[in-house]
Design a protein around this motif. Structure first.
Motif, short mmCIF file in Angstrom:
data_model
loop_
_atom_site.label_atom_id
_atom_site.label_comp_id
_atom_site.label_asym_id
_atom_site.label_seq_id
_atom_site.Cartn_x
_atom_site.Cartn_y
_atom_site.Cartn_z
N ARG A 58 36.23 67.20 38.88
CA ARG A 58 36.39 67.91 40.06
C ARG A 58 37.88 68.67 40.67
N PRO A 59 38.42 69.36 40.02
CA PRO A 59 40.46 69.33 40.62
C PRO A 59 40.79 69.63 41.73
N ASP A 60 39.37 69.51 42.80
CA ASP A 60 40.25 69.52 44.36
C ASP A 60 39.75 67.56 44.93
N PHE A 61 39.71 66.74 43.55
CA PHE A 61 39.35 65.64 44.01
C PHE A 61 40.18 64.88 43.35
N ASP A 62 40.10 63.20 43.44
CA ASP A 62 41.34 62.96 42.75
C ASP A 62 40.21 61.32 41.77
N LEU A 63 38.62 60.91 42.95
CA LEU A 63 37.94 60.28 42.44
C LEU A 63 36.60 60.76 43.14
N LEU A 64 36.05 59.78 42.32
CA LEU A 64 34.21 60.05 42.67
C LEU A 64 33.43 58.60 43.08
N VAL A 65 32.67 58.58 44.34
CA VAL A 65 32.65 57.63 44.01
C VAL A 65 31.24 57.43 42.69
N THR A 66 30.94 55.85 42.35
CA THR A 66 30.40 55.89 40.69
C THR A 66 28.71 55.15 41.74
N HIS A 67 28.74 54.59 42.89
CA HIS A 67 28.15 53.27 42.74
C HIS A 67 26.97 53.48 43.78
N SER A 68 25.53 53.21 43.28
CA SER A 68 24.41 54.03 43.48
C SER A 68 23.88 52.96 44.77
N PRO A 69 23.31 53.39 46.02
CA PRO A 69 23.62 54.85 46.49
C PRO A 69 24.70 55.26 47.67
N ASN A 70 25.16 54.81 47.84
CA ASN A 70 26.70 54.44 48.49
C ASN A 70 27.55 53.18 48.32
N GLU A 71 28.89 53.36 49.17
CA GLU A 71 29.95 52.75 49.47
C GLU A 71 30.46 52.71 50.12
N ASN A 72 30.82 51.31 50.77
CA ASN A 72 31.28 51.22 52.09
C ASN A 72 32.93 51.73 52.24
N LEU A 73 33.64 53.05 53.36
CA LEU A 73 34.71 53.01 53.43
C LEU A 73 35.43 52.19 54.31
N ARG A 74 36.26 51.19 53.78
CA ARG A 74 37.26 50.22 54.96
C ARG A 74 38.74 50.30 55.57
N ALA A 75 38.65 50.41 56.61
CA ALA A 75 39.83 49.98 57.48
C ALA A 75 40.69 49.49 56.87
N ALA A 76 41.12 48.65 56.32
CA ALA A 76 41.32 48.02 55.64
C ALA A 76 40.30 47.16 53.42
N PRO A 77 41.60 46.69 53.18
CA PRO A 77 41.24 45.67 52.12
C PRO A 77 40.07 44.40 52.40
N ALA A 78 38.86 45.12 52.49
CA ALA A 78 37.89 44.01 53.04
C ALA A 78 37.75 44.04 54.44
N GLY A 79 38.12 45.48 55.36
CA GLY A 79 38.04 45.21 56.49
C GLY A 79 37.34 45.76 56.98
N PRO A 80 37.41 46.22 58.43
CA PRO A 80 36.26 47.04 59.59
C PRO A 80 35.77 48.46 58.54
N LEU A 81 34.60 47.93 58.64
CA LEU A 81 34.04 49.11 57.87
C LEU A 81 34.36 50.64 58.58
N ILE A 82 34.73 51.79 58.02
CA ILE A 82 34.48 53.25 58.50
C ILE A 82 33.48 54.18 58.71
N ALA A 83 32.70 53.98 57.08
CA ALA A 83 32.08 55.33 56.92
C ALA A 83 31.59 54.62 55.46
N GLU A 84 29.86 54.97 55.90
CA GLU A 84 29.86 54.89 54.37
C GLU A 84 29.16 56.27 53.69
N LEU A 85 30.02 55.72 52.61
CA LEU A 85 30.12 57.41 51.33
C LEU A 85 28.62 57.25 50.45
N ALA A 86 28.59 58.30 49.99
CA ALA A 86 27.24 58.56 49.19
C ALA A 86 27.56 58.93 47.52
#
Length: 323
Positions: A58-86
């Motif tokens: 998709r031209p508006d994004f550099d990357l897509l989440v490929t992990h199924s069903p979702n993956e964690n977004l964290r504040a730092a590497p191995a840091g606190p959880l920010i969000a769950e991305l599908a």
């Protein structure tokens, strides 16, 4: 302006009243942009595991989440959880990958919308302002009144979200620090900051350091400020690897001298070189690889010339035990 997510599992929307595309963790920090009625545009920024994303078609994004069903977004590497991305969630790169994790973490961001009721404002800079008594007491305003001359103490800070406390950089978790807990910054090493905070414990639960011995000093601190610790006596717990002889690749150790190659201080996993005098070699030859040992050492060099590992001289070997 920065905002804290005040409700757990708040929704992150693609557009105002549009499709819900992610859940946000309570305490996450987002940067606000435009507002529209009861909605606020925010930038979600954090770190995601590199193997869980792939190139975007998709031209508006550099990357897509490929992990199924979702993956964690964290504040730092191995840091606190920010969000769950599908799976399929689009992301843009926000900067270089994390070298401290061997490039395994990717810095990313995504713009979206959040309901204003789920956000509370936080200050952009958190610090303690203290009066500089060397000037404030003797400074007067033109009208004769004393002026309020202050300075910011950059060594004092406080978490803007519930923050994970680690025993060492990339080491095991030791607990969490709650929001707004005052801490003092002791040192920095790359993306990591060593902090100190005050609290109360029962005296019977503490081990008092012997006179002249420092406890709790990490190898990361030695590498960050090598000259500061030269000559200091430390007590460490290390994992013994092998007994070796110094050669031209170890110019910080006298040629031909024996040294113990070890990991630590635990739970850190980097290497440490312990110079062992001849009269103590028998005790080290009796150790088996991977045995844990408690030793007292004197710092010879906080960061060796070629590989950057601490070099210390053995003072005493208190004992070894199987892990």
């Amino acid at each position: 302006m920065r905002y804290r997510v005040s409700a757990d599992n708040a929704w992150f929307y693609q557009d105002v009243a549009g499709r819900r595309i992610a859940r946000l963790a309570a305490g996450s920090i987002v940067t606000a942009g435009a507002t529209r009625n009861d909605w606020m545009q925010v930038t979600l920024e954090g770190w995601i595991f590199g193997t869980s994303v792939g190139p975007s078609d998709r031209p508006d994004f550099d990357l897509l989440v490929t992990h199924s069903p979702n993956e964690n977004l964290r504040a730092a590497p191995a840091g606190p959880l920010i969000a769950e991305l599908a799976q399929g969630f689009g992301l843009k790169r926000a900067g270089a990958d994390s070298a401290g994790k061997g490039g395994r973490w990717v810095h990313v961001r995504r713009d979206g919308w959040v309901q204003r009721s789920a956000l509370v404002p936080v200050p952009d800079i958190v610090a303690t302002r203290t009066v500089d008594t060397s000037t404030a007491a003797n400074t007067a305003a033109p009208d004769g009144r004393s002026s309020d001359t202050t300075r910011v103490d950059s060594s004092r800070a406080q978490p803007m979200r519930v923050t994970t406390l680690y025993r060492a950089p990339d080491g095991p978790e030791a607990g969490t620090i709650s929001v707004d807990t005052p801490v003092r910054v002791l040192s920095r090493n790359g993306e990591w900051t060593r902090v100190q905070y005050e609290g109360w414990v029962k005296g019977e639960d503490l081990q008092v350091a012997p006179a002249g011995v420092m406890l709790g000093v990490t190898a990361a601190e030695l590498r960050a400020e090598p000259q500061r610790y030269v000559g200091q006596v430390l007590r460490w717990r290390l994992e013994f690897i092998a007994l070796q002889k110094a050669d031209e690749m170890r110019p910080d150790i006298p040629s031909g001298a024996s040294y113990a190659l070890a990991r630590g201080p635990l739970p850190e996993r980097g290497f440490v070189y312990v110079v062992v005098p001849d009269n103590r070699l028998a005790a080290f030859r009796a150790l088996t690889p991977l045995v844990e040992m408690q030793i007292t050492v004197r710092v010879r060099n906080g960061r060796s010339r070629y590989l950057g590992n601490p070099v210390v001289d053995l003072v005493s070997l208190e004992g070894g035990s199987t892990p």
